[in-house]
Scaffold this motif. Structure first.
Motif, PDB file in Angstrom:
ATOM      1  N   LEU A  61      -8.600 -81.761  54.944  1.00  0.00           N
ATOM      2  CA  LEU A  61      -7.738 -81.601  53.773  1.00  0.00           C
ATOM      3  C   LEU A  61      -7.877 -82.808  52.850  1.00  0.00           C
ATOM      4  CD1 LEU A  61      -4.358 -80.199  55.174  1.00  0.00           C
ATOM      5  CD2 LEU A  61      -6.218 -78.940  54.064  1.00  0.00           C
ATOM      6  N   GLU A  62      -7.710 -82.587  51.577  1.00  0.00           N
ATOM      7  CA  GLU A  62      -7.739 -83.658  50.582  1.00  0.00           C
ATOM      8  C   GLU A  62      -6.621 -84.654  50.914  1.00  0.00           C
ATOM      9  OE1 GLU A  62      -6.612 -85.889  47.186  1.00  0.00           O
ATOM     10  OE2 GLU A  62      -5.397 -84.200  47.889  1.00  0.00           O
ATOM     11  N   THR A  63      -6.914 -85.944  50.769  1.00  0.00           N
ATOM     12  CA  THR A  63      -6.031 -87.004  51.248  1.00  0.00           C
ATOM     13  C   THR A  63      -4.629 -86.920  50.660  1.00  0.00           C
ATOM     14  OG1 THR A  63      -7.930 -88.477  51.562  1.00  0.00           O
ATOM     15  CG2 THR A  63      -5.754 -89.498  51.471  1.00  0.00           C
ATOM     16  N   TYR A  64      -4.493 -86.796  49.340  1.00  0.00           N
ATOM     17  CA  TYR A  64      -3.157 -86.758  48.735  1.00  0.00           C
ATOM     18  C   TYR A  64      -2.384 -85.529  49.201  1.00  0.00           C
ATOM     19  CZ  TYR A  64      -3.863 -90.731  45.631  1.00  0.00           C
ATOM     20  OH  TYR A  64      -4.055 -91.997  45.137  1.00  0.00           O
ATOM     21  N   HIS A  65      -3.076 -84.431  49.398  1.00  0.00           N
ATOM     22  CA  HIS A  65      -2.412 -83.208  49.854  1.00  0.00           C
ATOM     23  C   HIS A  65      -1.843 -83.382  51.263  1.00  0.00           C
ATOM     24  CE1 HIS A  65      -1.485 -78.998  50.272  1.00  0.00           C
ATOM     25  NE2 HIS A  65      -2.244 -78.925  51.361  1.00  0.00           N
ATOM     26  N   ARG A  66      -2.687 -83.850  52.196  1.00  0.00           N
ATOM     27  CA  ARG A  66      -2.211 -83.991  53.580  1.00  0.00           C
ATOM     28  C   ARG A  66      -1.153 -85.086  53.706  1.00  0.00           C
ATOM     29  NH1 ARG A  66      -5.358 -88.334  55.709  1.00  0.00           N
ATOM     30  NH2 ARG A  66      -7.472 -88.400  54.861  1.00  0.00           N
TER      31      ARG A  66
ATOM     32  N   ARG B 187      -0.715 -90.012  39.847  1.00  0.00           N
ATOM     33  CA  ARG B 187      -2.012 -90.136  40.510  1.00  0.00           C
ATOM     34  C   ARG B 187      -3.073 -90.410  39.449  1.00  0.00           C
ATOM     35  NH1 ARG B 187      -4.839 -85.599  44.328  1.00  0.00           N
ATOM     36  NH2 ARG B 187      -6.815 -86.698  44.547  1.00  0.00           N
TER      37      ARG B 187
ATOM     38  N   GLY C 103       0.968 -86.008  51.354  1.00  0.00           N
ATOM     39  CA  GLY C 103       2.197 -85.476  50.770  1.00  0.00           C
ATOM     40  C   GLY C 103       2.928 -84.541  51.716  1.00  0.00           C
ATOM     41  N   LEU C 104       2.186 -83.685  52.407  1.00  0.00           N
ATOM     42  CA  LEU C 104       2.794 -82.791  53.396  1.00  0.00           C
ATOM     43  C   LEU C 104       3.459 -83.597  54.517  1.00  0.00           C
ATOM     44  CD1 LEU C 104      -0.042 -80.105  53.743  1.00  0.00           C
ATOM     45  CD2 LEU C 104       2.182 -79.804  52.606  1.00  0.00           C
TER      46      LEU C 104
ATOM     47  N   ARG D  99      -2.785 -85.729  59.711  1.00  0.00           N
ATOM     48  CA  ARG D  99      -2.487 -85.914  58.285  1.00  0.00           C
ATOM     49  C   ARG D  99      -2.476 -87.380  57.884  1.00  0.00           C
ATOM     50  NH1 ARG D  99       2.881 -82.428  57.925  1.00  0.00           N
ATOM     51  NH2 ARG D  99       3.230 -83.693  59.791  1.00  0.00           N
TER      52      ARG D  99
END
Length: 199
Positions: A110-115, A152, A117-118, A77
């Motif tokens: 996975l999309e950068t902001y998504h991973r 964002r 954030g997780l 991530r």
């Protein structure tokens, strides 16, 4: 007080123009020297856990730095920002850090902001008080934006980080978020000269 150290990898062979591989290059000779300097920088900073990007330049930096962490965990991530949808589609990973727990996320696509954030949610919710993340300039910018709850936008903030530069995010007992410092590079200042931070 929760402390999260963000540590950029050493100079890669892509940055030194020794290879055209911009996705997963190894460290340059200078990058290996920078990585070794991290050991002294963190000599008196006992870490509960060190998360390491699965990309070769981060794994090699972690191995050479020998940071004093109770646990080392590989985590996809915190790989570098994907510059387009197919950026990591042909990614071939090298050997993981020899002392690390394996990556359980397989987040390369996975999309950068998504991973990111997780990842940030997980480490902020964990019991670990002193955490280090060995990763990349672009994903550290994204983590800082999410940490500060910035909207964002296409006009990203610019948080340049030198190779093996160290930044510190903290959350105090009242839940206040702090950026204690950004891009501390005194441990490698003599190796950088008068250059601008490398991207």
């Amino acid at each position: 007080m929760k402390s999260v150290y963000l540590i950029r990898h050493g100079e890669s062979q892509s940055q030194s123009r020794e290879t055209d591989d911009h996705v997963n290059p190894p460290l340059s000779a200078l990058g290996r020297r920078q990585a070794e300097r991290l050991h002294g920088r963190f000599r008196d900073v006992p870490l509960d856990v060190l998360y390491v990007s699965t990309l070769e330049r981060a794994v090699e930096t972690a191995h050479l730095a020998r940071l004093p962490a109770r646990r080392v965990v590989m985590d996809s991530r915190v790989i570098e920002v994907a510059w387009n949808e197919e950026f990591y589609s042909a990614l071939r990973l090298g050997d993981p850090h020899p002392d690390a727990e394996p990556d359980h996320h397989d987040a390369h696509m996975l999309e950068t902001y998504h991973r990111a954030g997780l990842f940030l949610d997980d480490i902020l919710a964990s019991e670990d008080e002193t955490v280090a993340v060995l990763g990349h300039q672009g994903v550290f910018r994204v983590l800082a934006e999410i940490f500060l709850c910035l909207p964002r936008t296409e006009d990203h903030i610019h948080l340049l980080t030198d190779n093996t530069g160290v930044s510190l995010l903290q959350v105090n007992g009242r839940g206040q978020k702090l950026i204690r410092f950004w891009n501390d590079f005194h441990h490698v200042a003599d190796l950088l000269g008068d250059r601008d931070p490398q991207i």
